[in-house]
Design a protein around this motif. Sequence first.
Motif, PDB file in Angstrom:
ATOM      1  N   PHE A  88     -32.310   1.967  32.139  1.00  0.00           N
ATOM      2  CA  PHE A  88     -33.034   0.837  32.726  1.00  0.00           C
ATOM      3  C   PHE A  88     -33.170   1.023  34.235  1.00  0.00           C
ATOM      4  CE2 PHE A  88     -33.185  -3.985  33.434  1.00  0.00           C
ATOM      5  CZ  PHE A  88     -34.513  -4.076  33.032  1.00  0.00           C
ATOM      6  N   ARG A  89     -32.130   1.521  34.877  1.00  0.00           N
ATOM      7  CA  ARG A  89     -32.172   1.777  36.322  1.00  0.00           C
ATOM      8  C   ARG A  89     -33.200   2.865  36.645  1.00  0.00           C
ATOM      9  NH1 ARG A  89     -29.210   1.511  41.134  1.00  0.00           N
ATOM     10  NH2 ARG A  89     -29.238   3.440  42.357  1.00  0.00           N
ATOM     11  N   ASN A 103     -35.863   3.655  34.931  1.00  0.00           N
ATOM     12  CA  ASN A 103     -37.211   3.127  34.704  1.00  0.00           C
ATOM     13  C   ASN A 103     -37.676   2.231  35.841  1.00  0.00           C
ATOM     14  OD1 ASN A 103     -37.331   4.419  32.223  1.00  0.00           O
ATOM     15  ND2 ASN A 103     -36.893   2.576  31.027  1.00  0.00           N
ATOM     16  N   THR A 104     -36.748   1.500  36.444  1.00  0.00           N
ATOM     17  CA  THR A 104     -37.117   0.437  37.387  1.00  0.00           C
ATOM     18  C   THR A 104     -36.806   0.768  38.841  1.00  0.00           C
ATOM     19  OG1 THR A 104     -34.956  -0.667  37.125  1.00  0.00           O
ATOM     20  CG2 THR A 104     -36.690  -1.279  35.574  1.00  0.00           C
ATOM     21  N   GLN A 105     -36.406   2.002  39.135  1.00  0.00           N
ATOM     22  CA  GLN A 105     -35.942   2.313  40.486  1.00  0.00           C
ATOM     23  C   GLN A 105     -37.023   2.149  41.556  1.00  0.00           C
ATOM     24  OE1 GLN A 105     -34.621   6.374  40.689  1.00  0.00           O
ATOM     25  NE2 GLN A 105     -36.357   7.168  39.526  1.00  0.00           N
ATOM     26  N   ASP A 165     -39.358  -0.291  41.368  1.00  0.00           N
ATOM     27  CA  ASP A 165     -39.842  -1.676  41.316  1.00  0.00           C
ATOM     28  C   ASP A 165     -39.290  -2.445  42.505  1.00  0.00           C
ATOM     29  OD1 ASP A 165     -41.161  -1.118  38.971  1.00  0.00           O
ATOM     30  OD2 ASP A 165     -39.633  -1.985  37.664  1.00  0.00           O
ATOM     31  N   PHE A 219     -36.423  -5.517  42.705  1.00  0.00           N
ATOM     32  CA  PHE A 219     -35.659  -5.553  41.450  1.00  0.00           C
ATOM     33  C   PHE A 219     -34.662  -4.411  41.485  1.00  0.00           C
ATOM     34  CE2 PHE A 219     -34.744  -4.747  36.990  1.00  0.00           C
ATOM     35  CZ  PHE A 219     -34.642  -6.035  36.464  1.00  0.00           C
ATOM     36  N   MET A 243     -41.706  -8.904  36.344  1.00  0.00           N
ATOM     37  CA  MET A 243     -40.872  -7.737  36.074  1.00  0.00           C
ATOM     38  C   MET A 243     -40.581  -7.599  34.586  1.00  0.00           C
ATOM     39  SD  MET A 243     -40.316  -5.887  38.663  1.00  0.00           S
ATOM     40  CE  MET A 243     -40.642  -5.996  40.423  1.00  0.00           C
ATOM     41  N   ARG A 269     -43.705  -6.291  32.987  1.00  0.00           N
ATOM     42  CA  ARG A 269     -43.935  -4.900  33.371  1.00  0.00           C
ATOM     43  C   ARG A 269     -42.993  -3.969  32.606  1.00  0.00           C
ATOM     44  NH1 ARG A 269     -44.068  -5.392  38.797  1.00  0.00           N
ATOM     45  NH2 ARG A 269     -46.336  -5.428  38.828  1.00  0.00           N
ATOM     46  N   HIS A 270     -41.744  -4.353  32.482  1.00  0.00           N
ATOM     47  CA  HIS A 270     -40.782  -3.495  31.774  1.00  0.00           C
ATOM     48  C   HIS A 270     -41.140  -3.404  30.290  1.00  0.00           C
ATOM     49  CE1 HIS A 270     -37.782  -4.836  35.107  1.00  0.00           C
ATOM     50  NE2 HIS A 270     -38.660  -3.946  35.536  1.00  0.00           N
ATOM     51  N   ASP A 291     -42.824   0.223  30.230  1.00  0.00           N
ATOM     52  CA  ASP A 291     -41.737   1.109  29.809  1.00  0.00           C
ATOM     53  C   ASP A 291     -41.413   1.010  28.325  1.00  0.00           C
ATOM     54  OD1 ASP A 291     -41.498   1.630  32.571  1.00  0.00           O
ATOM     55  OD2 ASP A 291     -40.081  -0.032  32.811  1.00  0.00           O
ATOM     56  N   PHE A 300     -36.846  -3.226  27.696  1.00  0.00           N
ATOM     57  CA  PHE A 300     -36.661  -4.406  28.534  1.00  0.00           C
ATOM     58  C   PHE A 300     -35.292  -5.043  28.291  1.00  0.00           C
ATOM     59  CE2 PHE A 300     -38.654  -5.662  24.568  1.00  0.00           C
ATOM     60  CZ  PHE A 300     -37.978  -6.814  24.179  1.00  0.00           C
TER      61      PHE A 300
END
Length: 511
Positions: A218-219, A221-223, A225, A228, A276, A279-280, A284, A287
């Motif tokens: 998860f980190r 994927n969202t680094q 963003d 967040f 967010m 988006r996830h 991705d 979520f």
Amino acid sequence: MRGPHNIWRLIRTGATMERTGAMSVALEAMEAPRAFRILARTLMWPVQWLGIKGDSDQPPVTRALTALGPAYIKFGQIMSTRPDVVGTELARQLRVLQDELPPFSRAKAASTIERELGKPLDEVFSEFSEPVAAASIAQVHRARLQSDGKQVAVKVLRPGIEKAFRKDIDAFYFVAWVIEKLLPSSRRLRPRDVVAHFEGVVMGELDLRLESASASEFRANTQNDEGFDVPKVDWELSSRRVMTLEWVDGAPASDIEAIDALDVDRSAIGKRVLQMFLRHALRDGYFHADMHQGNLKIASDGTIVALDFGIMGALDAYTRRVYAEILYGFIRQDYTRVAEVHFEAGYVPADRDVAEFARALRAVGDPIFGMDATRISMARLLSYLFEVTERFGMETRTELILLQRTMVVVEGVSRSLDPHINIWEVAKPIVEDYIKENVGPKAMLRDLGSTVRVLSRFGPRLPEIAENFLMAQSKQTPPPPHMSRRSRIALLMLGASVSAVLGAGVALFFS
């Protein structure tokens, strides 16, 4: 299954449900026949004194599950994600199920850590606090690393929790079997499948290596963003029963006064929480599926920090496109397209009428669009949508149920931060961006390229595959009745891809 143990657990569970008033609520939610309700309550009323009284300030079902212990609390939490099984109202009650249990001692936590990491506690941490949070499966301690002085959060499983859950899961299977035998109408809800789903989720949470992997993915994927954050896992200090993450300071998302004291734009944060999540889920396909206020912190600069990665949701690429097109159709109030998407995906049986389904969808969407911003609710829309699709024969899809439930929770978080948020306006740009990238000519070319790459790996075998396929088709023309619409489309895509490969080969040969 161990008979005596399971029979005792069944009696104790039933007695507690009757004593707390949860029995009638649960049977009504399961739409049990009146005769069965009378039988169940008649059997349990004389032995209700064997049950646990529980906290009378809680609603009946949450009171009963909390009294029965960690496995029942977790079962209730997971059932809150399955309104198709327990009903919308009971699912709503279960979402507020308390997960705060008495902590176990610091000494027991230290013993687990030393055994798991193979080092004395003082060699790893210069500071190690008393528990700062305790839940049904694990508790969290605040600590400071001996190596560099950084603060970390250390999550430790409850001692003996695996054995305790194993016993209760066996009992759940026994109860499900009894319900199916005594209440045939319950079989449509597949009680034993529900318990199997619970077992799968819990067994994953009882291995903190899996939660660490979820947090790490998860980190990653969202680094990028902005606004967040996901704490970094310390893999050297994590194992099956211990998980170590960087400590993040911040105000709990439930504490509005503390958030206001940070002097941040609360309205912008409310908007970002919802965007967010979408988006996830869409970008991705992975979520946070337990994104309630207790699992979110707001940092001093307004950054949203996600915590607790025991329950994550996953959507494949095809489901994401379907979900995005459904949302986009509602945003544009194009109910015919929403209906067509359901039929194209095979969600609704092909023998139903598209136009009639579109009219039913309009009855869902138009009243909601007529509301003012403070009353517009995507959660309400999704709830109505599932009611309509059920009437038209749509089978339950667990991944969409989980998505719907998380959407309800996330919307609640957003509204708590900004009561005047317009859900549709916030969601629109995220859904539109996804549609532009993943539906249409650009996406078709990308999909074709991916298909060609896959086919190229099977290059030497393509003649044999094509011959076998054609031989099989020559023996059963037209296509077999069991072949789904998606299967036929896939075969057409295969043929088009093969043609594309052959065409490219011919072009290269004559160039």
